[in-house]
Write an enzyme that holds these catalytic residues in place. Structure first.
Site, PDB file in Angstrom:
ATOM      1  N   HIS A  82     -10.034  -5.558  14.825  1.00  0.00           N
ATOM      2  CA  HIS A  82      -9.556  -4.967  16.077  1.00  0.00           C
ATOM      3  C   HIS A  82     -10.736  -4.341  16.802  1.00  0.00           C
ATOM      4  O   HIS A  82     -11.533  -3.625  16.204  1.00  0.00           O
ATOM      5  CB  HIS A  82      -8.500  -3.892  15.819  1.00  0.00           C
ATOM      6  CG  HIS A  82      -8.065  -3.220  17.085  1.00  0.00           C
ATOM      7  ND1 HIS A  82      -7.109  -3.757  17.907  1.00  0.00           N
ATOM      8  CD2 HIS A  82      -8.484  -2.083  17.695  1.00  0.00           C
ATOM      9  CE1 HIS A  82      -6.949  -2.978  18.962  1.00  0.00           C
ATOM     10  NE2 HIS A  82      -7.773  -1.951  18.846  1.00  0.00           N
ATOM     11  N   ASP A 161       5.399   2.657  19.195  1.00  0.00           N
ATOM     12  CA  ASP A 161       4.099   2.583  19.876  1.00  0.00           C
ATOM     13  C   ASP A 161       4.264   2.021  21.276  1.00  0.00           C
ATOM     14  O   ASP A 161       3.655   2.505  22.220  1.00  0.00           O
ATOM     15  CB  ASP A 161       3.120   1.721  19.087  1.00  0.00           C
ATOM     16  CG  ASP A 161       1.830   1.522  19.881  1.00  0.00           C
ATOM     17  OD1 ASP A 161       1.119   2.515  20.072  1.00  0.00           O
ATOM     18  OD2 ASP A 161       1.569   0.397  20.336  1.00  0.00           O
ATOM     19  N   ARG A 168       2.216   7.217  27.724  1.00  0.00           N
ATOM     20  CA  ARG A 168       0.862   7.793  27.792  1.00  0.00           C
ATOM     21  C   ARG A 168       0.128   7.304  29.023  1.00  0.00           C
ATOM     22  O   ARG A 168      -0.587   8.074  29.687  1.00  0.00           O
ATOM     23  CB  ARG A 168       0.064   7.419  26.533  1.00  0.00           C
ATOM     24  CG  ARG A 168       0.466   8.226  25.301  1.00  0.00           C
ATOM     25  CD  ARG A 168      -0.129   7.631  24.042  1.00  0.00           C
ATOM     26  NE  ARG A 168      -1.578   7.649  24.056  1.00  0.00           N
ATOM     27  CZ  ARG A 168      -2.352   6.787  23.388  1.00  0.00           C
ATOM     28  NH1 ARG A 168      -1.782   5.844  22.641  1.00  0.00           N
ATOM     29  NH2 ARG A 168      -3.657   6.865  23.455  1.00  0.00           N
ATOM     30  N   SER A 183      -1.856   4.610  17.487  1.00  0.00           N
ATOM     31  CA  SER A 183      -1.430   3.426  18.236  1.00  0.00           C
ATOM     32  C   SER A 183      -2.045   2.160  17.644  1.00  0.00           C
ATOM     33  O   SER A 183      -1.349   1.178  17.366  1.00  0.00           O
ATOM     34  CB  SER A 183      -1.820   3.579  19.708  1.00  0.00           C
ATOM     35  OG  SER A 183      -1.529   2.405  20.421  1.00  0.00           O
ATOM     36  N   LYS A 187       0.086  -0.651  14.781  1.00  0.00           N
ATOM     37  CA  LYS A 187       0.259  -2.070  15.091  1.00  0.00           C
ATOM     38  C   LYS A 187      -0.443  -2.945  14.068  1.00  0.00           C
ATOM     39  O   LYS A 187       0.093  -3.960  13.604  1.00  0.00           O
ATOM     40  CB  LYS A 187      -0.299  -2.370  16.490  1.00  0.00           C
ATOM     41  CG  LYS A 187       0.689  -2.091  17.607  1.00  0.00           C
ATOM     42  CD  LYS A 187       0.075  -2.316  18.979  1.00  0.00           C
ATOM     43  CE  LYS A 187      -0.998  -1.296  19.279  1.00  0.00           C
ATOM     44  NZ  LYS A 187      -1.384  -1.241  20.686  1.00  0.00           N
TER      45      LYS A 187
END
Lengths: 436, 436
Positions: A82, A161, A168, A183, A187
């Site tokens: 990620h 999320d 947000r 967050s 995921k």
């Protein structure tokens, strides 16, 4: 639990218990806590912070708000990568095929462009026919068939999320390491992976401009992942200039194919192989990271990684013809060179502006409902440290509509800092590895 | 204006312009900014504060969200008093008639009980028939006829405050001097007054427990009022023990009538005369505060203040018989003495607990929709510094339902700190005057 009491406690810098956090998140997800209470709590979190145990509890609560995928019956370790996002950051498109070609499973759930940064889903969708909206059944099928599948967040994955992220975005509560960590990790941990490599970017084109902030976030992510029993490392990497030579959805797909073909710019290729090497290492495919790098290089040289990309594209409904003939990708009708106004050296770039210029050309969204033009983008000809002469092109804008061309050009022109002397230091590709 | 940008600015401790604040408040009032954005902004204000110009802009924006009353055609200066609230604080019921009897106009818009503190409207409604929900037309008519009218906030007055206040209550954003100031002053300035006397309470039974916090709030209130062209002073007064001898709605009305009749406890009577004196002074009815005190005392001694209260009650539909016969007020069916467990002296009281005990007996609300029992309350027999012997009654609880009697008794029992030595210092009635 009274939500207002939890808000007040956080506002006064107090700590919430695991049970309280779980109850707050689940009550919010099912609609029993209204948006206006959640946004007040989120702002209190932004300003007062959260302890490590609180962050872990929040991550778990968000993770368990939906399905946690289980691929344990599929052969091979499941690993993912990620990135916190930047300009020209297309490593997912290169790494996923490499690592799948190396025998690991890559169940990758990605996002769309956010602000000035691009998104893997938008890039993939520039391949005609490519479907990122697979059902979880199809996700598993593709993953099983070729070792990798690339999709977007579904309704089943971390719905808390999804709901909190949307809130947000409109309440000024994005910039919190605790919330960012929960967050991302909720995921990623829902993907049913064994190991995760994080690419935490810092610099003028990253969300974390300061290296210390990025390092803090990286440590938080690694610790949270490890608490949940996963193997996790974070590479702290540079985003003071675009990664590779191209930004823009179809242009980035083309550049990714170049790297998978053993070509393409060195910075992009090096970072992809480094990240893939860590995935191989954490996925226990190799004994050392060095060995992983060698494996990555071999998989590119042998054409296996490129072939794997072809397989993925085919299984997800995309036009595999683009692999051999990237000209089949959408191309902009017009180009405009932005040239240097002085002789000298590139000392720095305001990289976020370069990303914003790409959005202005139509390559990203300013509002959720905006459509993306996959063809547009920017080609970067110069990197920090390069010599440049007056009138020489710094970048080439690829555009279709001239409506906001001036705005994009101005953003690009003012993004380059040119100085008479060659800069003494040039940002490294990778600052350090955290959690190894 | 994008609301999210204003939220982010405040979150980063930045300053908003007058125009930005005006637009935010008016957009919220008409429903164009949703609750969840306003609550995030409010939390950022609680944690990052507001500058004096911002507070003034917020007050004005809230003031001008609705009607600003104009009584300039009515003879006599318009003055009001506002207290930040406490236990046994019934001064409005005494002061309003005194000041109206003295020839000034008192257009008083009051509130209901909040938390452990009582509210003027709830007290007035314990007078059979008394109507606090006058239309603005009737408000003016009563004010013109007798020099004083006592009502609750109407839909026309500061609707922004009404909406924001309800949101603050459920989002942990009550405790902000800036927001408290804007809330109080927007309502009070909407009354069309020339001058305002503030009674800012501090101590264990006040919302501001610390004297420095109370002094800060008092200064803020005074400065904000003066900026708007009003004459304002704040008396910083003690709330470390109940004011007077009684708490509970009908019991407080009875005690107020005692004071208006030249009787009643000295602390309550003194504070009322002091506050009334400042109203006479700011309303230019007298040349000095001393003269104002003399006038107040005379108006009580002559029976004019008491007669004025009778007029007000009559014009607002209340049973004027209660003035001469307070026995007509609701009375609780049962009493219970709470006695001292030791010999010694009252060293301190946890005054908020005494207020909460009154709420528990049914004299206040724990939820908005709770009904109030006007008859219940507490009679206090001892004040700080008083000697007490074991078994001697500290207070008498007046109750109807025994359901929560134990809880109330425990709250009262543990509220008194009894020590063997007489305390060296006893809290003064008034700490100081701010803004004079």
């Amino acid at each position: 639990m009274r939500a207002v009491d939890l808000i007040r406690r956080k506002r006064d810098s107090g700590e919430l218990t695991r049970e309280e956090i779980e109850e707050l998140i689940s009550a919010y997800t099912r609609g029993d806590v209204p948006d206006y209470q959640m946004s007040a709590w989120l702002m209190a979190v932004v300003l007062c912070g959260m302890s490590r145990p609180e962050i872990a509890a929040l991550t778990e609560a968000m993770l368990h708000s939906g399905s946690v995928l289980d691929f344990s019956d599929l052969r091979g370790r499941k690993v993912d990568k990620h990135s916190t996002g930047g300009v020209g950051d297309k490593t997912s498109l290169v790494i996923a095929p490499i690592v799948a070609a190396g025998g690991l499973k890559v169940p990758m759930i990605s996002g769309r462009g956010l602000g000035h940064s691009g998104g893997t889903l938008d890039k993939l969708e520039s391949i005609p026919g490519f479907n990122v909206n697979l059902s979880l059944t199809d996700f598993r099928r593709v993953l099983d068939a070729c070792g990798c599948a690339l999709i977007g967040q579904t309704a089943e994955i971390a719905p808390a999320d999804k709901k909190i992220y949307a809130l947000r975005d409109v309440t000024g509560t994005v910039e919190s390491p605790a919330l960012i960590c929960a967050s991302i990790m909720s995921k990623k941990l829902a993907e049913g992976i064994d190991a995760l490599v994080l690419d935490v970017k810092t610099g003028s084109g990253a969300f974390m401009k300061k290296i210390d902030d990025a390092a803090n976030l990286a440590e938080l992510l690694v610790e949270t992942g490890k608490r949940m029993g996963k193997k996790v490392v974070a590479l702290l990497t540079d985003m003071n200039q675009p990664l590779g030579r191209k930004a823009g959805n179809a242009m980035e797909v083309a550049e990714s194919i170049e790297v998978l073909s053993g070509e393409g710019p060195a910075d992009l290729s090096d970072l992809c192989q480094e990240l893939a090497a860590w995935m191989f290492f954490l996925g226990e495919r190799v004994k050392t990271v060095e060995e992983g790098k060698k494996l990555s290089a071999d998989l590119i040289a042998s054409g296996k990684a490129r072939q794997k990309f072809r397989e993925i594209v085919g299984l997800q409904g995309g036009d595999v013809g683009v692999i051999d003939d990237p000209q089949r990708l959408a191309r902009a009708s017009q180009t405009l060179d932005v040239t240097s106004r002085a002789d000298g050296f590139i000392a720095a770039t305001q990289c976020e502006q370069l990303g914003t210029a790409c959005v202005v050309l139509g390559g990203g969204r300013e509002k959720k409902e905006d459509a993306i033009d996959p063809a547009v983008g920017i080609e970067f000809h110069k990197r920090i440290g390069d010599a440049v002469t007056r009138g020489e092109p710094l970048c080439t804008l690829h555009y279709n509509a001239a409506t906001r061309l001036d705005e994009a050009r101005r953003l690009v022109e003012t993004a380059y800092k040119i100085e008479p002397e060659k800069p003494k230091t040039i940002p490294p590709l990778i600052y350090r590895v955290i959690g190894a």
